[in-house]
Design a protein around this motif. Structure first.
Motif, PDB file in Angstrom:
ATOM      1  N   GLN A   1       0.827  -1.199   0.000  1.00  0.00           N
ATOM      2  CA  GLN A   1       0.000   0.000   0.000  1.00  0.00           C
ATOM      3  C   GLN A   1       0.864   1.253   0.000  1.00  0.00           C
ATOM      4  N   LEU A   2       1.912   1.266   0.826  1.00  0.00           N
ATOM      5  CA  LEU A   2       2.803   2.424   0.848  1.00  0.00           C
ATOM      6  C   LEU A   2       3.577   2.524  -0.461  1.00  0.00           C
ATOM      7  N   HIS A   3       3.966   1.392  -1.004  1.00  0.00           N
ATOM      8  CA  HIS A   3       4.667   1.363  -2.291  1.00  0.00           C
ATOM      9  C   HIS A   3       3.825   2.039  -3.365  1.00  0.00           C
ATOM     10  N   ASP A   4       2.567   1.632  -3.474  1.00  0.00           N
ATOM     11  CA  ASP A   4       1.682   2.213  -4.476  1.00  0.00           C
ATOM     12  C   ASP A   4       1.440   3.692  -4.209  1.00  0.00           C
ATOM     13  N   LEU A   5       1.287   4.074  -2.940  1.00  0.00           N
ATOM     14  CA  LEU A   5       1.059   5.474  -2.589  1.00  0.00           C
ATOM     15  C   LEU A   5       2.264   6.339  -2.953  1.00  0.00           C
ATOM     16  N   VAL A   6       3.468   5.859  -2.655  1.00  0.00           N
ATOM     17  CA  VAL A   6       4.683   6.620  -2.959  1.00  0.00           C
ATOM     18  C   VAL A   6       4.807   6.858  -4.462  1.00  0.00           C
ATOM     19  N   PHE A   7       4.603   5.821  -5.255  1.00  0.00           N
ATOM     20  CA  PHE A   7       4.744   5.990  -6.696  1.00  0.00           C
ATOM     21  C   PHE A   7       3.584   6.776  -7.289  1.00  0.00           C
ATOM     22  N   GLN A   8       2.409   6.725  -6.665  1.00  0.00           N
ATOM     23  CA  GLN A   8       1.306   7.555  -7.116  1.00  0.00           C
ATOM     24  C   GLN A   8       1.615   9.032  -6.863  1.00  0.00           C
ATOM     25  N   ILE A   9       2.159   9.340  -5.693  1.00  0.00           N
ATOM     26  CA  ILE A   9       2.524  10.730  -5.376  1.00  0.00           C
ATOM     27  C   ILE A   9       3.617  11.225  -6.319  1.00  0.00           C
ATOM     28  N   TYR A  10       4.671  10.419  -6.525  1.00  0.00           N
ATOM     29  CA  TYR A  10       5.736  10.817  -7.450  1.00  0.00           C
ATOM     30  C   TYR A  10       5.196  10.985  -8.870  1.00  0.00           C
ATOM     31  N   GLY A  11       4.277  10.127  -9.264  1.00  0.00           N
ATOM     32  CA  GLY A  11       3.675  10.234 -10.587  1.00  0.00           C
ATOM     33  C   GLY A  11       2.892  11.521 -10.749  1.00  0.00           C
ATOM     34  N   GLU A  12       2.162  11.907  -9.713  1.00  0.00           N
ATOM     35  CA  GLU A  12       1.410  13.166  -9.771  1.00  0.00           C
ATOM     36  C   GLU A  12       2.346  14.364  -9.789  1.00  0.00           C
ATOM     37  N   ILE A  13       3.411  14.301  -9.009  1.00  0.00           N
ATOM     38  CA  ILE A  13       4.371  15.412  -8.975  1.00  0.00           C
ATOM     39  C   ILE A  13       5.058  15.575 -10.330  1.00  0.00           C
ATOM     40  N   LEU A  14       5.472  14.461 -10.925  1.00  0.00           N
ATOM     41  CA  LEU A  14       6.197  14.499 -12.194  1.00  0.00           C
ATOM     42  C   LEU A  14       5.277  14.580 -13.403  1.00  0.00           C
TER      43      LEU A  14
ATOM     44  N   ILE B   1       7.812   5.143 -13.476  1.00  0.00           N
ATOM     45  CA  ILE B   1       8.839   5.698 -12.584  1.00  0.00           C
ATOM     46  C   ILE B   1       9.946   4.693 -12.244  1.00  0.00           C
ATOM     47  N   PRO B   2       9.654   3.417 -11.919  1.00  0.00           N
ATOM     48  CA  PRO B   2      10.763   2.485 -11.629  1.00  0.00           C
ATOM     49  C   PRO B   2      11.740   2.344 -12.795  1.00  0.00           C
ATOM     50  N   GLY B   3      11.246   2.322 -14.021  1.00  0.00           N
ATOM     51  CA  GLY B   3      12.141   2.252 -15.179  1.00  0.00           C
ATOM     52  C   GLY B   3      12.987   3.500 -15.319  1.00  0.00           C
ATOM     53  N   MET B   4      12.385   4.656 -15.039  1.00  0.00           N
ATOM     54  CA  MET B   4      13.138   5.912 -15.105  1.00  0.00           C
ATOM     55  C   MET B   4      14.234   5.925 -14.047  1.00  0.00           C
TER      56      MET B   4
END
Length: 109
Positions: free
Chosen positions: A36-49, A56-59
């Motif tokens: 859940q935290l994993h998905d939340l972190v990447f969702q937040i980074y995705g929204e920011i970027l 994002i993991p590939g980047m």
């Protein structure tokens, strides 16, 4: 040089360790390693970027490879004399071995 290596390898190890533990939901009872935290972190980074969170993991992986190449280039530059000596010695061994492997020369007739 050890400090540079440590400052390069430690963050990579921590990030990728967290990434794969949380990706596979191996939380060991800690919320930090939960999916859940994993998905939340990447969702937040995705929204920011402004990109899809799945990209994002590939980047990050490409950035890690690029940074690793820079660190290895710095290391190779600092040790260029040792590397050049090793290459010369390997070339001399290879040249000597190839002449030996060709076998004895035949006498001219």
């Amino acid at each position: 040089m050890r400090a540079l290596f440590l400052l390069w390898a430690l963050p990579l190890g921590l990030f990728w360790g967290w990434y794969f533990l949380s990706l596979n939901d191996l939380s060991f009872g800690y919320i930090m390693f939960s999916r859940q935290l994993h998905d939340l972190v990447f969702q937040i980074y995705g929204e920011i970027l402004g990109v899809d969170p799945a990209l994002i993991p590939g980047m990050v992986a490409r950035a890690c490879v690029f940074d690793s190449l820079i660190v290895l280039a710095i290391l190779a530059f600092r040790r260029r004399r040792v590397i050049a000596g090793w290459i010369r010695a390997a070339h001399a061994r290879w040249a000597g071995r190839s002449a030996h492997e060709a076998g004895p020369e035949l006498p001219a007739e």
